[in-house]
Every structure is written in structure tokens, then in C-alpha cells.
Design an enzyme around this catalytic site. Structure first.
Site, PDB file in Angstrom:
ATOM      1  N   GLU A 123      28.681 -20.904 -53.246  1.00 24.62           N
ATOM      2  CA  GLU A 123      28.129 -19.572 -53.016  1.00 24.62           C
ATOM      3  C   GLU A 123      26.733 -19.500 -53.620  1.00 24.62           C
ATOM      4  O   GLU A 123      26.461 -20.120 -54.658  1.00 24.62           O
ATOM      5  CB  GLU A 123      29.023 -18.505 -53.637  1.00 24.62           C
ATOM      6  CG  GLU A 123      30.402 -18.460 -52.992  1.00 24.62           C
ATOM      7  CD  GLU A 123      31.341 -17.465 -53.664  1.00 24.62           C
ATOM      8  OE1 GLU A 123      31.025 -17.010 -54.776  1.00 24.62           O
ATOM      9  OE2 GLU A 123      32.384 -17.150 -53.063  1.00 24.62           O
ATOM     10  N   ASP A 131      38.939 -18.818 -54.749  1.00 26.48           N
ATOM     11  CA  ASP A 131      39.952 -18.743 -53.692  1.00 26.48           C
ATOM     12  C   ASP A 131      40.779 -20.017 -53.569  1.00 26.48           C
ATOM     13  O   ASP A 131      41.938 -19.955 -53.163  1.00 26.48           O
ATOM     14  CB  ASP A 131      39.289 -18.456 -52.345  1.00 26.48           C
ATOM     15  CG  ASP A 131      38.742 -17.044 -52.260  1.00 26.48           C
ATOM     16  OD1 ASP A 131      39.394 -16.126 -52.785  1.00 26.48           O
ATOM     17  OD2 ASP A 131      37.661 -16.853 -51.689  1.00 26.48           O
TER      18      ASP A 131
END
Length: 398
Positions: A151, A167
Site C-alpha cells: 500500500e 488482510d
């Protein structure tokens, strides 16, 4: 949204919020505004022979629109989605083969760099935006693909780039940034044999933690999903942290929990007391500022629901601190939060063992084992206010 799917807009907002504390510490001396794009090099040291497909998906910071960027860093907005999600345009490009590198451009963007092995990802567009892969749904079209992501946010204040396990834990990868003085900062590298060790010790952890591991029919170990995803899929008990949460919550019926949410503002403190199932916080003047219902295990793993953290200066920072302390099992033992040292983390038998084991396999001990693992700067993040070059290395699968 069905099956707890998220659109990329909410992801980008969370990414920006997660870096707010870091942004606040950037000094003007660091700030040379980055150019419109910067180069990023992907190095494939995975040892795997499959074709790697790359995607740069997120939100264009100039327009606020969702879309993707091509290899030149050119932004392309998504077309409209549908109430029944429709196929997204193919935003992929072929990445480097094993032992090779590929350099492309990052625009001013907030989103994800996806990399998949052997197969393109199946992305779809709903009316709210891009539908993310859902690890709790066994019929998700991406469930049997080996993939992962980093990210990042690149804006006028610099680059924030992290390797994320919020996640899933799937593809070993490290991130880095080259500074103006020519040095490089990096993080996210696993210890030798760290991937295999992580899966082995997760399987050995009592309480069903091994059920988080997903394996393909050909025997490929794809990933371990994060505990909240495991609860949603029925693979982990929804009460797995409840005994610790209750113990920690009840510890403050007769004493204050002192939260100092900003490291650069040590005089700003909030004081929490529990009455029944509610913890109420007051400021130094004795005024009530916010309160929290005792959270569920899922709320702790996801840092949401009862622990909702709006991007404000009061409830959000307190919630982040509570979330971190409950995941790390320091809330019961330490009435001054956040805890100053990771030597105290994960000591209770009831804790976030997924995050504990991810951190344990990192060379520098840093990881994003849950959403607010950046409380106290324990996350696998690199940042610079004037980035020259970014890096992601796909590391060996051992």
C-alpha cells in the site's frame, strides 16, 4: 456491502488516516515537493517460475477519482460500476521474471500495488467502486490465486509505502525508498525460512489458528487470512479474544486508563474508566469526550464496529490506541497507553497470535499485523518527504 467487501475508496481513506500521525511529524526542512511521478523498481527474487502480473490501483489525489495507473504513471479512471458488479478493465501489466527487475512510475496516488503469480486477478466494479478480493468467500474468483499487495500514498508531503499483512500473509515482500542523500531505507523482509516457519507455527498454535491457512488443490499454500477474515469465514471462533477483552475492560472500574495518543504531544492525555460494559474517557478538565462499548473479538481484530476510529483528533486516536493495546494484549497490564516497548507485546495466552507470529518472522520485527499496528511505529513502513526512487522486492518462498 455483502460478504464484507470493501471498495478502494474506503481503503485509501484508511491508508491516509493511518499515516496522519507520521504526516504531523514531517518538518519543513524535509519537504521538497515530489515530482508528479517517481520511479519504482520491482525486483523478483521469489524463486517462482510463474508470470507475475502487476496492478497499480487506487485514488487519484488531484481529482479524488478511483482508477488505475499504467506503467508511465498515467491515471485512468474506472468506468461506472453496477448494482451487480461488472468486470473492470484489465489494468495489469507483466512484471519481472524471477531474477529480473522492472521499473515503472508511481503517480500521486493512494492505493495498492498488487502482484499476482501465474494468473491475472479478477476485478469487478460495483456502484461504490472497485470490489476487493474477499478471503471469507470461497466462491470469490481470486480465492485460488497467489497474490498480495503493498500500500502507498504519494503526495506533496512525500511517499509512504508499506508491506501489509492486515488482510493476509501471503507473498514475502520488502519495501524501500531512496532518499535525496543516496541512502535507502527498507523494511518488511522476512527472516530466512520465515514464510514456511510462519505457517508451521501458526498451525501449531492451539485454538484453531491454523484454520486461517488457505491451501490450493495443487498443494500450494496460498495465504493465512487475518483473524477477522477467519471469523467471517467461520474458521476462527468469534469469541476467541473475549476473555482477555473482558479482563482488560474490567481492570479500569477502579483506576484510570491514561491514553496519550500523540507522541509529539505528551501533555495531551485522556482518562478512561469502565462502568458496566462502557468505558468513558474524559479530558484533563474532567469533561467527557467519548465512550466505547466493550468490543467483540472481531471489532478488536478489525479496529472497527465498537472501536470505530473516525479521522478526527479525539475519538479516532483514542480508539486506535485501544485497538493496538487489545491486539497486543497490553491493555490489562499497563494503565498507560500506548505501551512504550514491544517487549511487553503479546504476552497473554489470549492474544492476536496471527500478528504475533508475523512480527516474529520479520528481520526488523516490524509488520502491519492489524489495521493500527502503526501505533508506536511498529509497522513495516518506509517514508521520505522527498523520495527519489521506490522499491518492492518479492522475496524467496521459503
Amino acid at each position: 456491502m455483502p460478504a464484507r467487501r470493501k471498495v478502494l475508496a474506503s481503503l485509501a481513506a484508511a491508508a491516509v488516516a493511518a499515516t496522519a500521525a507520521v504526516l504531523a511529524t514531517v518538518s519543513p526542512a524535509q519537504a521538497a515537493v515530489p515530482t508528479a511521478t517517481i520511479p519504482i523498481t520491482i525486483k523478483n527474487n521469489s524463486g517462482r517460475a510463474e508470470t507475475v502480473y502487476l496492478y497499480n490501483l487506487g485514488t487519484d489525489l488531484a481529482s479524488g477519482r478511483q482508477g488505475w495507473a499504467d506503467r508511465n504513471g498515467t491515471f485512468r479512471p474506472w468506468p461506472a460500476g453496477g448494482a451487480v458488479p461488472v468486470p473492470a478493465p484489465d489494468a495489469s501489466f507483466v512484471g519481472p521474471a524471477n531474477g529480473q527487475t522492472l521499473t515503472f512510475r508511481l503517480p500521486k496516488f493512494s492505493g495498492r500495488l498488487y502482484f499476482s503469480f501465474g494468473q491475472k486477478l479478477n476485478f469487478r466494479l460495483a456502484t461504490g467502486g472497485l470490489v476487493q478480493p474477499d478471503f471469507a468467500n470461497p466462491t470469490d474468483p481470486n480465492i485460488n490465486i497467489l497474490f498480495d499487495w503493498s500500500e502507498y500514498t504519494l503526495n506533496n508531503d512525500g511517499l509512504w509505502l508499506n508491506s501489509s499483512q492486515v488482510d493476509q500473509f501471503a507473498v514475502p515482500h520488502a519495501v524501500g525508498v531512496k532518499l535525496p542523500n543516496g541512502t535507502t531505507k527498507s523494511t518488511g523482509r522476512l527472516k530466512p525460512g520465515g514464510r514456511n516457519t510462519f505457517f508451521r507455527i501458526l498451525r501449531e498454535q492451539p485454538g484453531g489458528w491454523g484454520n486461517l491457512i488457505q491451501t490450493r488443490s495443487d498443494g500450494t499454500v496460498l495465504r493465512a487470512v487475518a483473524p477477522g477474515k477467519g471469523i467471517a469465514a467461520g474458521k476462527l471462533s468469534p469469541t476467541i479474544l473475549d476473555s482477555y477483552i473482558t479482563k482488560a475492560w474490567n481492570a479500569y472500574t477502579g483506576r484510570d486508563l491514561v491514553v496519550t495518543p500523540f507522541a509529539n504531544q505528551p501533555g495531551l492525555r485522556y482518562y478512561g474508566r469502565t462502568s458496566g460494559s462502557v468505558m468513558t474517557f474524559r479530558n484533563s478538565s474532567g469533561q467527557v469526550v467519548t465512550s466505547f462499548q466493550k468490543p467483540s473479538s472481531d471489532a478488536v481484530f478489525g479496529c472497527y464496529k465498537e472501536l470505530d476510529a473516525p479521522n478526527d483528533l479525539v475519538r479516532g486516536p483514542i480508539s486506535r490506541t485501544l485497538c493496538a493495546a487489545l491486539n497486543r494484549s497490553t491493555l490489562h497490564s499497563n494503565p498507560n497507553q500506548p505501551d512504550a516497548t514491544n517487549a511487553n507485546f503479546y504476552k497473554d495466552v489470549v492474544t492476536n497470535h496471527y500478528s504475533r507470529k508475523v512480527h516474529g518472522q520479520m528481520v526488523d520485527g516490524k509488520a502491519y499485523g492489524f489495521a493500527f499496528d502503526d501505533v508506536g511505529a511498529h509497522e513495516s513502513l518506509v517514508h521520505d518527504g522527498s523520495p527519489q526512487h521506490a522499491y518492492v522486492t518479492l522475496d524467496p518462498f521459503n
